[in-house]
Scaffold this motif. Structure first.
Motif, PDB file in Angstrom:
ATOM      1  N   GLU A 195      63.371 -10.587 -62.674  1.00 31.09           N
ATOM      2  CA  GLU A 195      63.768 -10.876 -64.039  1.00 31.09           C
ATOM      3  C   GLU A 195      64.967 -11.812 -63.919  1.00 31.09           C
ATOM      4  O   GLU A 195      66.163 -11.520 -63.776  1.00 31.09           O
ATOM      5  N   ALA A 196      64.492 -13.362 -63.749  1.00 30.62           N
ATOM      6  CA  ALA A 196      65.774 -14.241 -63.451  1.00 30.62           C
ATOM      7  C   ALA A 196      66.434 -14.441 -64.520  1.00 30.62           C
ATOM      8  O   ALA A 196      66.243 -14.039 -65.798  1.00 30.62           O
ATOM      9  N   HIS A 197      67.670 -15.159 -64.163  1.00 32.86           N
ATOM     10  CA  HIS A 197      68.779 -15.239 -65.151  1.00 32.86           C
ATOM     11  C   HIS A 197      69.310 -16.839 -64.605  1.00 32.86           C
ATOM     12  O   HIS A 197      69.465 -17.164 -63.359  1.00 32.86           O
ATOM     13  N   SER A 198      70.040 -17.439 -65.553  1.00 36.88           N
ATOM     14  CA  SER A 198      70.591 -18.803 -65.052  1.00 36.88           C
ATOM     15  C   SER A 198      71.650 -18.558 -64.087  1.00 36.88           C
ATOM     16  O   SER A 198      72.402 -17.615 -64.095  1.00 36.88           O
ATOM     17  N   GLY A 199      71.426 -19.448 -63.085  1.00 31.56           N
ATOM     18  CA  GLY A 199      72.356 -19.506 -62.040  1.00 31.56           C
ATOM     19  C   GLY A 199      72.155 -18.522 -61.189  1.00 31.56           C
ATOM     20  O   GLY A 199      72.978 -18.439 -60.036  1.00 31.56           O
ATOM     21  N   GLN A 200      71.045 -17.832 -61.068  1.00 30.57           N
ATOM     22  CA  GLN A 200      70.879 -16.938 -59.969  1.00 30.57           C
ATOM     23  C   GLN A 200      70.388 -17.393 -58.672  1.00 30.57           C
ATOM     24  O   GLN A 200      69.973 -18.705 -58.685  1.00 30.57           O
ATOM     25  N   SER A 201      71.209 -16.800 -57.747  1.00 24.14           N
ATOM     26  CA  SER A 201      70.817 -17.521 -56.357  1.00 24.14           C
ATOM     27  C   SER A 201      70.173 -16.551 -55.421  1.00 24.14           C
ATOM     28  O   SER A 201      70.381 -15.472 -55.326  1.00 24.14           O
ATOM     29  N   GLU A 202      69.327 -17.168 -54.410  1.00 20.46           N
ATOM     30  CA  GLU A 202      68.624 -16.302 -53.472  1.00 20.46           C
ATOM     31  C   GLU A 202      68.477 -17.156 -52.298  1.00 20.46           C
ATOM     32  O   GLU A 202      68.555 -18.360 -52.304  1.00 20.46           O
ATOM     33  N   ARG A 203      68.191 -16.461 -51.028  1.00 16.43           N
ATOM     34  CA  ARG A 203      68.207 -17.389 -49.805  1.00 16.43           C
ATOM     35  C   ARG A 203      67.092 -16.976 -48.917  1.00 16.43           C
ATOM     36  O   ARG A 203      66.886 -15.630 -48.934  1.00 16.43           O
ATOM     37  N   VAL A 204      66.848 -17.511 -47.856  1.00 14.58           N
ATOM     38  CA  VAL A 204      65.893 -17.209 -46.863  1.00 14.58           C
ATOM     39  C   VAL A 204      67.029 -17.943 -45.425  1.00 14.58           C
ATOM     40  O   VAL A 204      67.864 -18.571 -45.846  1.00 14.58           O
ATOM     41  N   ARG A 227      57.102 -24.631 -61.759  1.00 15.19           N
ATOM     42  CA  ARG A 227      56.452 -24.799 -62.766  1.00 15.19           C
ATOM     43  C   ARG A 227      55.634 -23.566 -63.314  1.00 15.19           C
ATOM     44  O   ARG A 227      55.540 -22.631 -62.534  1.00 15.19           O
ATOM     45  N   HIS A 228      55.473 -23.383 -64.554  1.00 14.23           N
ATOM     46  CA  HIS A 228      54.740 -22.200 -65.250  1.00 14.23           C
ATOM     47  C   HIS A 228      53.499 -22.123 -64.690  1.00 14.23           C
ATOM     48  O   HIS A 228      52.490 -23.153 -64.419  1.00 14.23           O
ATOM     49  N   MET A 229      53.221 -20.976 -63.991  1.00 11.39           N
ATOM     50  CA  MET A 229      51.909 -20.797 -63.361  1.00 11.39           C
ATOM     51  C   MET A 229      50.806 -20.622 -64.117  1.00 11.39           C
ATOM     52  O   MET A 229      49.554 -20.836 -63.715  1.00 11.39           O
ATOM     53  N   GLU A 230      50.600 -20.343 -65.449  1.00 13.86           N
ATOM     54  CA  GLU A 230      49.384 -20.481 -66.250  1.00 13.86           C
ATOM     55  C   GLU A 230      49.400 -21.834 -67.125  1.00 13.86           C
ATOM     56  O   GLU A 230      48.375 -21.961 -67.390  1.00 13.86           O
ATOM     57  N   ILE A 237      61.323 -25.296 -64.677  1.00 12.34           N
ATOM     58  CA  ILE A 237      62.869 -24.694 -64.521  1.00 12.34           C
ATOM     59  C   ILE A 237      63.280 -25.480 -63.418  1.00 12.34           C
ATOM     60  O   ILE A 237      62.673 -25.417 -62.340  1.00 12.34           O
ATOM     61  N   SER A 238      64.477 -26.132 -63.502  1.00 14.29           N
ATOM     62  CA  SER A 238      65.259 -26.631 -62.393  1.00 14.29           C
ATOM     63  C   SER A 238      65.888 -25.848 -61.474  1.00 14.29           C
ATOM     64  O   SER A 238      66.342 -24.876 -62.017  1.00 14.29           O
ATOM     65  N   ALA A 283      58.596 -17.768 -71.684  1.00 18.67           N
ATOM     66  CA  ALA A 283      58.431 -16.439 -70.797  1.00 18.67           C
ATOM     67  C   ALA A 283      56.986 -16.739 -70.015  1.00 18.67           C
ATOM     68  O   ALA A 283      56.225 -17.485 -70.142  1.00 18.67           O
ATOM     69  N   GLY A 284      57.185 -16.050 -68.577  1.00 18.32           N
ATOM     70  CA  GLY A 284      55.958 -16.274 -67.591  1.00 18.32           C
ATOM     71  C   GLY A 284      56.477 -16.375 -66.251  1.00 18.32           C
ATOM     72  O   GLY A 284      57.531 -16.307 -66.137  1.00 18.32           O
ATOM     73  N   GLN A 285      55.538 -16.442 -65.484  1.00 19.91           N
ATOM     74  CA  GLN A 285      55.902 -16.645 -64.140  1.00 19.91           C
ATOM     75  C   GLN A 285      55.850 -18.087 -63.626  1.00 19.91           C
ATOM     76  O   GLN A 285      55.131 -19.088 -64.108  1.00 19.91           O
ATOM     77  N   TYR A 286      56.998 -18.719 -62.910  1.00 15.89           N
ATOM     78  CA  TYR A 286      57.187 -19.856 -62.326  1.00 15.89           C
ATOM     79  C   TYR A 286      57.035 -20.194 -61.147  1.00 15.89           C
ATOM     80  O   TYR A 286      57.671 -19.022 -60.252  1.00 15.89           O
ATOM     81  N   LYS A 287      56.705 -21.010 -60.363  1.00 14.68           N
ATOM     82  CA  LYS A 287      56.471 -21.115 -58.873  1.00 14.68           C
ATOM     83  C   LYS A 287      56.659 -22.547 -58.472  1.00 14.68           C
ATOM     84  O   LYS A 287      56.262 -23.424 -59.093  1.00 14.68           O
ATOM     85  N   ASP A 288      57.076 -22.804 -57.179  1.00  8.89           N
ATOM     86  CA  ASP A 288      57.167 -23.808 -56.338  1.00  8.89           C
ATOM     87  C   ASP A 288      56.998 -23.431 -54.982  1.00  8.89           C
ATOM     88  O   ASP A 288      57.212 -22.124 -54.474  1.00  8.89           O
TER      89      ASP A 288
END
Length: 297
Positions: A195-204, A227-230, A237-238, A283-288
């Motif tokens: 459940e994402a929020h603005s400015g959230q960071s994750e890493r690998v 980009r929205h998956m559907e 979302i940048s 709303a929805g799932q976004y992916k890159d």
């Protein structure tokens, strides 16, 4: 007294004749004057090489021979410039008789009218993270018989040549997979913002093992946006990206140079993704998909 002296003289004469008859008549021929192999610094097993000398005994008595070798680079390493690849000799025993700088002896008893093989068994221990190059040493061989007599040896010089090619390995690990508010779990090569929020960071972490400099190439399937998956026509979302602390722009492919430590641990480089403003996103799932590849320099 005269009689005793005569007996002693006769005994000495017989002994000398016996020694002359038992002279070692072995000759040798180096059958592997050049040994070449390839060494993978990340392989788990040792590399081995054998330098073999064929022995021929043309006499009627057995003879014990000893083989010595004088490496041009010392008794424990192969050289490529100033870099040293360590090796050891597994079958050289005691017995002495060697000259300064020689390794051995490598001993063998060969029966009358027989042919046998004597060898130097060289082991190059695994997982020496060496720079690319050709590592080598030359060995001057010497064959010795009974009473330290020098024996004839055809091709008394040998060489050991070990090629260390460019080797690179990579994996991506340590991804944060958030799901339904649950705890962090390990999901290699995947980042799930949940459940994402603005400015959230994750890493690998991009883990790289190499014995030289590498180029790390990064590209984005969507040009640096999610980009929205559907419905790909919806506003994306940048996000911003950092690799190893360096800000990068994935609107176009990016290439960076890195020099991973020449160790079994290699180098671990953080790839961090930070979301932009998502407050007005549908709303929805976004992916890159971010593709990371490496190549030798």
């Amino acid at each position: 007294m005269i009689k005793i002296c005569s007996l002693l003289s006769a005994f000495l004469a017989i002994t000398a004749a016996t020694q002359a008859e038992a002279a070692c008549t072995v000759t040798g021929r180096t059958v592997t004057p050049v040994v070449s192999l390839t060494y993978n610094p990340f392989a788990p097993s040792n590399e081995v090489a054998d330098i073999n000398v064929e022995l021929s005994n043309t006499g009627d008595t057995a003879c014990t021979v000893r083989l010595f070798a004088r490496p041009s680079t010392g008794g424990s390493s192969l050289l490529s410039g100033a870099d040293r690849l360590l090796y050891r000799v597994d079958n050289g025993g005691g017995g002495g008789g060697g000259e300064a700088g020689e390794i051995g002896p490598f001993s063998l008893t060969i029966g009358a009218r027989q042919q046998r093989m004597i060898g130097i068994h060289i082991v190059i221990p695994a997982q020496q993270i060496m720079r690319r190059g050709l590592y080598r040493t030359d060995l001057a061989l010497r064959l010795v018989g009974d009473a330290d007599s020098e024996l004839a040896l055809t091709s008394p010089n040998a060489s050991l040549n070990v090629a260390v090619p460019a080797r690179i390995e990579m994996n991506i690990s340590g991804a944060a997979a958030r799901g339904n508010g649950g705890p962090l779990s390990m999901a290699p090569a995947s980042i799930n913002f949940g459940e994402a929020h603005s400015g959230q960071s994750e890493r690998v972490f991009v883990n790289i093992w190499s014995n030289g400099s590498v180029t790390v190439s990064l590209s984005s399937e969507n040009g640096g946006v999610l980009r929205h998956m559907e419905n790909a026509a919806l506003p994306p979302i940048s996000y911003s990206t950092r690799f190893d602390g360096q800000q990068i722009n994935l609107r176009s492919p990016t290439a960076l140079t890195r020099n991973p430590p020449a160790t079994l641990s290699g180098g671990a480089y953080e790839l961090a993704v930070t979301l932009g403003d998502i407050r007005r996103s549908y709303a929805g799932q976004y992916k890159d998909v971010i593709t990371v590849s490496i190549s030798e320099n």
